[in-house]
Design a protein around this motif. Structure first.
Motif, PDB file in Angstrom:
ATOM      1  N   CYS A  23       0.852  -1.181   0.000  1.00  0.00           N
ATOM      2  CA  CYS A  23       0.000   0.000   0.000  1.00  0.00           C
ATOM      3  C   CYS A  23       0.889   1.231   0.000  1.00  0.00           C
ATOM      4  O   CYS A  23       1.852   1.303   0.787  1.00  0.00           O
ATOM      5  N   ALA A  24       0.563   2.195  -0.844  1.00  0.00           N
ATOM      6  CA  ALA A  24       1.293   3.458  -0.870  1.00  0.00           C
ATOM      7  C   ALA A  24       0.301   4.601  -0.995  1.00  0.00           C
ATOM      8  O   ALA A  24      -0.676   4.497  -1.735  1.00  0.00           O
ATOM      9  N   GLN A  25       0.578   5.685  -0.254  1.00  0.00           N
ATOM     10  CA  GLN A  25      -0.282   6.879  -0.369  1.00  0.00           C
ATOM     11  C   GLN A  25       0.602   8.087  -0.659  1.00  0.00           C
ATOM     12  O   GLN A  25       1.724   8.193  -0.154  1.00  0.00           O
ATOM     13  N   ASP A  26       0.061   8.979  -1.482  1.00  0.00           N
ATOM     14  CA  ASP A  26       0.839  10.150  -1.892  1.00  0.00           C
ATOM     15  C   ASP A  26       0.237  11.437  -1.336  1.00  0.00           C
ATOM     16  O   ASP A  26       0.421  12.513  -1.915  1.00  0.00           O
ATOM     17  N   MET A  27      -0.494  11.316  -0.231  1.00  0.00           N
ATOM     18  CA  MET A  27      -1.172  12.477   0.355  1.00  0.00           C
ATOM     19  C   MET A  27      -0.448  12.999   1.593  1.00  0.00           C
ATOM     20  O   MET A  27      -0.974  13.867   2.295  1.00  0.00           O
ATOM     21  N   ASN A  28       0.727  12.459   1.878  1.00  0.00           N
ATOM     22  CA  ASN A  28       1.516  12.881   3.044  1.00  0.00           C
ATOM     23  C   ASN A  28       0.770  12.628   4.359  1.00  0.00           C
ATOM     24  O   ASN A  28       0.922  13.376   5.327  1.00  0.00           O
ATOM     25  N   HIS A  29      -0.027  11.551   4.364  1.00  0.00           N
ATOM     26  CA  HIS A  29      -0.785  11.227   5.575  1.00  0.00           C
ATOM     27  C   HIS A  29       0.102  10.516   6.584  1.00  0.00           C
ATOM     28  O   HIS A  29       0.958   9.704   6.234  1.00  0.00           O
ATOM     29  N   GLU A  30      -0.155  10.826   7.859  1.00  0.00           N
ATOM     30  CA  GLU A  30       0.627  10.231   8.929  1.00  0.00           C
ATOM     31  C   GLU A  30       0.115   8.839   9.281  1.00  0.00           C
ATOM     32  O   GLU A  30       0.878   7.950   9.629  1.00  0.00           O
ATOM     33  N   TYR A  31      -1.205   8.651   9.234  1.00  0.00           N
ATOM     34  CA  TYR A  31      -1.822   7.431   9.735  1.00  0.00           C
ATOM     35  C   TYR A  31      -2.198   6.510   8.585  1.00  0.00           C
ATOM     36  O   TYR A  31      -2.778   6.950   7.589  1.00  0.00           O
ATOM     37  N   MET A  32      -1.933   5.210   8.769  1.00  0.00           N
ATOM     38  CA  MET A  32      -2.298   4.223   7.755  1.00  0.00           C
ATOM     39  C   MET A  32      -2.889   2.991   8.429  1.00  0.00           C
ATOM     40  O   MET A  32      -2.546   2.678   9.584  1.00  0.00           O
ATOM     41  N   TYR A  33      -3.770   2.306   7.699  1.00  0.00           N
ATOM     42  CA  TYR A  33      -4.560   1.219   8.279  1.00  0.00           C
ATOM     43  C   TYR A  33      -4.709   0.075   7.280  1.00  0.00           C
ATOM     44  O   TYR A  33      -4.737   0.306   6.071  1.00  0.00           O
ATOM     45  N   TRP A  34      -4.828  -1.141   7.796  1.00  0.00           N
ATOM     46  CA  TRP A  34      -5.218  -2.288   6.993  1.00  0.00           C
ATOM     47  C   TRP A  34      -6.521  -2.856   7.546  1.00  0.00           C
ATOM     48  O   TRP A  34      -6.621  -3.141   8.749  1.00  0.00           O
ATOM     49  N   TYR A  35      -7.514  -3.003   6.642  1.00  0.00           N
ATOM     50  CA  TYR A  35      -8.803  -3.581   6.997  1.00  0.00           C
ATOM     51  C   TYR A  35      -9.038  -4.816   6.138  1.00  0.00           C
ATOM     52  O   TYR A  35      -8.508  -4.928   5.028  1.00  0.00           O
ATOM     53  N   ARG A  36      -9.894  -5.686   6.625  1.00  0.00           N
ATOM     54  CA  ARG A  36     -10.420  -6.750   5.788  1.00  0.00           C
ATOM     55  C   ARG A  36     -11.940  -6.614   5.741  1.00  0.00           C
ATOM     56  O   ARG A  36     -12.574  -6.168   6.715  1.00  0.00           O
ATOM     57  N   GLN A  37     -12.499  -6.961   4.584  1.00  0.00           N
ATOM     58  CA  GLN A  37     -13.944  -6.861   4.395  1.00  0.00           C
ATOM     59  C   GLN A  37     -14.487  -8.218   4.013  1.00  0.00           C
ATOM     60  O   GLN A  37     -14.090  -8.793   3.008  1.00  0.00           O
ATOM     61  N   ASP A  38     -15.396  -8.704   4.828  1.00  0.00           N
ATOM     62  CA  ASP A  38     -16.053  -9.986   4.578  1.00  0.00           C
ATOM     63  C   ASP A  38     -17.549  -9.736   4.454  1.00  0.00           C
ATOM     64  O   ASP A  38     -18.083  -8.825   5.094  1.00  0.00           O
ATOM     65  N   PRO A  39     -18.237 -10.556   3.662  1.00  0.00           N
ATOM     66  CA  PRO A  39     -19.670 -10.323   3.400  1.00  0.00           C
ATOM     67  C   PRO A  39     -20.475 -10.182   4.684  1.00  0.00           C
ATOM     68  O   PRO A  39     -20.378 -11.021   5.578  1.00  0.00           O
ATOM     69  N   GLY A  40     -21.258  -9.108   4.753  1.00  0.00           N
ATOM     70  CA  GLY A  40     -22.163  -8.903   5.872  1.00  0.00           C
ATOM     71  C   GLY A  40     -21.510  -8.511   7.175  1.00  0.00           C
ATOM     72  O   GLY A  40     -22.190  -8.352   8.187  1.00  0.00           O
TER      73      GLY A  40
END
Lengths: 115, 111
Positions: A23-40
């Motif tokens: 994951c890479a962000q180019d918005m100079n954000h300090e905070y980053m997160y990993w989520y998982r999405q499962d149905p429902g």
């Protein structure tokens, strides 16, 4: 301005294989997160980082490791994939802590299937 | 069970109609956020309402928050086919720095 970029978009793994989601962000954000999405089940937080070199556990951290490589990049590693890790994984970033009413910016996700 | 739970789970309306979806949460919160997710894409932030606010508008979106009932609603007025998406609420509690997402409402706007 790309925002949050995730690679790969899709992956199929066999049980026991390992892989790293990037994951890479180019918005100079300090905070980053990993989520998982499962149905429902909505999104569940795996790990997060409040700055370069720092990481912390979220709601469902078992089976995952993360690295905040620098301010831009945050990786998620599955050392030994299990079928229960079949999911769509989203990386997100925010400019400030969520307590400062800062919204999340999401990538387009990685769809992972573990057979 | 989840902090944020949406109702209904799915909604089908005609273009031009209004769409209303509700979100309930269990504990006190600092803010409540709404996100949209188009099929195969990431979530996009729509609107954030603080716990001391009761109503907020953004274009065709209107969000209300009732902290006494621990509920929020999202209204999309004059819906368009492009509004077809899943909508998620997320409740943020500063104690524990926890943002909890609901399971989403799938909205289909028929042309």
């Amino acid at each position: 301005n790309a925002g949050v970029t995730q690679t790969p978009k899709f992956r199929v793994l066999k049980t026991g294989q390992s892989m790293t989601l990037l994951c890479a962000q180019d918005m100079n954000h300090e905070y980053m997160y990993w989520y998982r999405q499962d149905p429902g089940m909505g999104l569940r937080l795996i790990h997060y980082s409040v700055g370069e070199g720092t990481t912390a556990k979220g709601e469902v951290p078992d089976g995952y490791n993360v690295s905040r490589l620098n301010k831009r990049e945050f990786s998620l590693r599955l050392e030994s994939a299990a079928p229960s890790q079949t999911s769509v994984y989203f990386c997100a970033s925010s400019i400030e802590t969520l307590a400062m009413n800062s919204p999340l910016h999401f990538g387009n996700g990685t769809r992972l299937t573990v057979t | 069970s989840q902090q944020g739970e949406e109702d209904p789970q799915a909604l089908s309306i005609q273009e031009g109609e209004n769409a209303t979806m509700n979100c309930s949460y269990k504990t006190s919160i600092n803010n409540l956020q709404w996100y949209r997710q188009n099929s195969g894409r990431g979530l996009v932030h729509l609107i954030l309402i603080r716990s001391n606010e009761r109503e907020k508008h953004s274009g065709r979106l209107r969000v209300t928050l009732d902290t006494s009932k621990k509920s929020s609603s999202l209204l999309i007025t004059a819906s368009r086919a492009a509004d077809t998406a899943s909508y998620f609420c997320a409740a943020f509690k500063a104690a524990g720095n926890k943002l909890t997402f609901g399971g989403g409402t799938r909205v289909l706007v028929k042309p």
